[in-house]
Structure formats: structure tokens, C-alpha cells
Design an enzyme around this catalytic site. Structure first.
Site, PDB file in Angstrom:
ATOM      1  CE  LYS A 167      -4.381  -2.206   1.402  1.00  0.00           C
ATOM      2  NZ  LYS A 167      -5.232  -2.621   2.303  1.00  0.00           N
ATOM      3  NE  ARG A 185      -7.158  -8.678   0.775  1.00  0.00           N
ATOM      4  CZ  ARG A 185      -6.480  -7.953  -0.341  1.00  0.00           C
ATOM      5  NH1 ARG A 185      -5.554  -7.134  -0.099  1.00  0.00           N
ATOM      6  NH2 ARG A 185      -7.094  -8.099  -1.599  1.00  0.00           N
TER       7      ARG A 185
END
Ligand code: PMM
Length: 267
Positions: free
Chosen positions: A208, A248
Site C-alpha cells: 500500500k 493479507r
């Protein structure tokens, strides 16, 4: 033991070139590779939720994910469906998915909770404040970790009211969703507020933007995928230390090794 969810994105930008069947073959092959690398769950998604990504219809989404889910399930893999659409969640569970991963926590589709309740699947609910086109406009907080925990508690209450037992709930702070830069670090620093709400907390930091923002640029500009995966392995190990039940990630092997080393440290 903290589990690893391997990300299988079946979107044109993730498995491009060729027709639909080639995409399916590649996605399945990729998923099985992640499983062999140590993923406990394969999280299959057909719609990008990245900032600014365009929405795809539920039908197109299902055309992407259902054949992949069927084949992964046939190969014995535990599968989660990453979707905002109740119709896709329903179809995915019928195809064998055991978990519905809804980053909106039930806010995006008014039918989602009823579908999940009837399906018997587990339900991962994310902290979310709106679709990706304007989610940063909603990134206003006084105490971000506390507010995220409070809003997740509301989502849990709504899920319970729809008939989804607390034992089926997985909580996710929604890193990157309606949270800018440093707010993500604040949420991770305050992860105990979310861990206090339930025994299964899922954390998704993989590749991210906030990670790249904390790293020096490569000489040619930007931060490579490899470096984002290393950063992800570090945040995943720290999330485990902070009580996460699962992480995740895109690169399962890197995070598997990081968790093994963190476990060795913890003894
Ligand atoms: N992040 C993305 C997509 N799905 N699901 C959960 N439960 N948690 C997340 O943080 C999350 C998610 C972002 O998109 P990506 O698939 O490109 O990582």
C-alpha cells in the site's frame, strides 16, 4: 498462529493479455503457488478497490472470479471472496468460497448482510467510509484508531442484527481505506483497540501507498514492488506481534519467512 491470506486479484491489470480463459488459468496457477508458499486462505477479487479505480458491474465481476474460485476450491484451497457486491458474494459461496471479505463492512450493498447471513460463510468486515473515488475526503478523525474501532463495532452490531453470529466475524481496520498516510500508522499503532473487539483481526498492508511513502525513493523514482513486499513482510510481522489473527498479502513467501523469524524471536 497468525495465518496468511494470499491475494488473487483477477482484474485486467493484474493478469492482462489474452482472453478470459488465459486469465483464469493464470489466476488459478498464481493462487496455487501462493497456497504452496503457505497461504491459509486465497482471497479472490475481481474489482480493484485501489484509490481512483473504476467500479465494474457485478456480472463482469462474477465472470472473472467464479471460474477461478471453482477451480481453486476443486484443488482443495480455502477461498475467500473479496467483493462489495451481495450478488457476487452469493455466487462465490455457491461456488465454494467459505469467507466473504467485504471491505465496506456491509455499507456498500444493502443486501450484503442478508446474503452472508443466509450463506453460512464467515464474514470479514472492513472499516470503510465510502467508495475509492472520494474516500480521502472522508479521512477526518480525532483519534483514528478509536474511531475505527467504534465504527467496526457498529458494523458488527448491524451484522449481528442481520443474523450473523459474532463467531463468524473477522474484523479488519481497512488500512488505506479513507485513511491518509500517517493515519494508517496510527491505526496500526492502536491495533489493540481493534484486537479488543474480537478474536479474529485481519490486517492488510500489502504494497500500500503509505508503506512506499515511508521509504526513500529508488534512484529512478518511486518504490519497486520488491521493496513494497519487504516492507509488507515487516508490517505483517509487527501486526502479528500486535495480535493480528491473519495478514493479507500479495507475496506470501516473504511474509511467511518474516512471521517465522518473528515467531522464533518470541519463542
Ligand atoms: N485491501 C485491498 C483489497 N481488499 N480486503 C481486506 N480484508 N483488507 C484490506 O486491507 C484490503 C482488502 C486493497 O487492494 P489490493 O487487493 O490491491 O491490495
Amino acid at each position: 498462529m497468525t495465518g496468511i491470506w494470499g491475494i488473487v486479484n483477477v482484474t485486467p491489470d493484474s493478469f492482462s493479455d489474452g482472453g478470459r480463459y488465459l486469465d483464469v488459468d493464470r489466476a488459478v496457477e498464481h493462487g496455487l503457488r501462493l497456497r504452496a508458499d503457505g497461504a491459509a486462505v486465497l482471497d479472490v477479487g475481481g474489482e480493484s478497490t485501489r484509490p481512483g479505480a473504476e467500479r465494474v458491474g457485478a456480472e463482469a465481476e462474477q465472470q472473472r472470479v467464479i471460474p477461478v474460485i471453482e477451480r481453486l476450491v476443486a484443488a482443495g484451497a480455502p477461498v475467500s471472496i473479496d467483493t462489495l457486491n451481495a450478488a457476487t458474494a452469493d455466487a462465490a459461496v455457491r461456488a465454494g468460497a467459505r469467507i466473504v471479505n467485504d471491505v465496506s463492512g456491509g455499507l456498500a450493498d444493502p443486501d450484503m448482510r442478508d446474503v452472508v447471513a443466509a450463506s453460512g460463510a464467515d464474514y470479514a468486515i472492513g472499516h470503510w467510509r465510502g467508495f475509492s473515488d472520494d474516500m480521502y475526503a472522508r479521512a477526518e478523525y480525532h483519534r483514528v484508531a478509536r474511531e475505527v474501532a467504534g465504527e467496526l463495532q457498529e458494523r458488527m452490531g448491524e451484522a449481528a442484527a442481520a443474523g450473523i453470529a459474532p463467531s463468524r466475524i473477522i474484523l479488519d481496520p481497512g488500512i488505506g481505506f479513507a485513511k491518509a498516510g500517517a493515519q494508517n500508522w496510527e491505526v496500526l499503532r492502536g491495533l489493540d483497540e481493534i484486537v479488543a473487539l474480537g478474536p479474529r483481526v485481519l490486517v492488510g498492508t500489502s504494497r500500500k501507498r503509505f508503506l512506499a511513502e515511508s521509504l526513500p525513493d529508488d534512484p529512478e523514482g518511486g518504490v519497486s514492488e520488491e521493496r513494497r513486499d519487504l516492507a509488507t513482510a515487516v508490517t505483517s510481522a509487527l501486526a502479528m506481534h500486535a495480535g493480528a489473527w491473519a495478514v493479507r498479502v500479495h507475496h506470501v513467501a516473504a511474509t511467511r519467512d518474516a512471521l517465522a523469524i518473528a515467531r522464533a524471536w518470541e519463542g
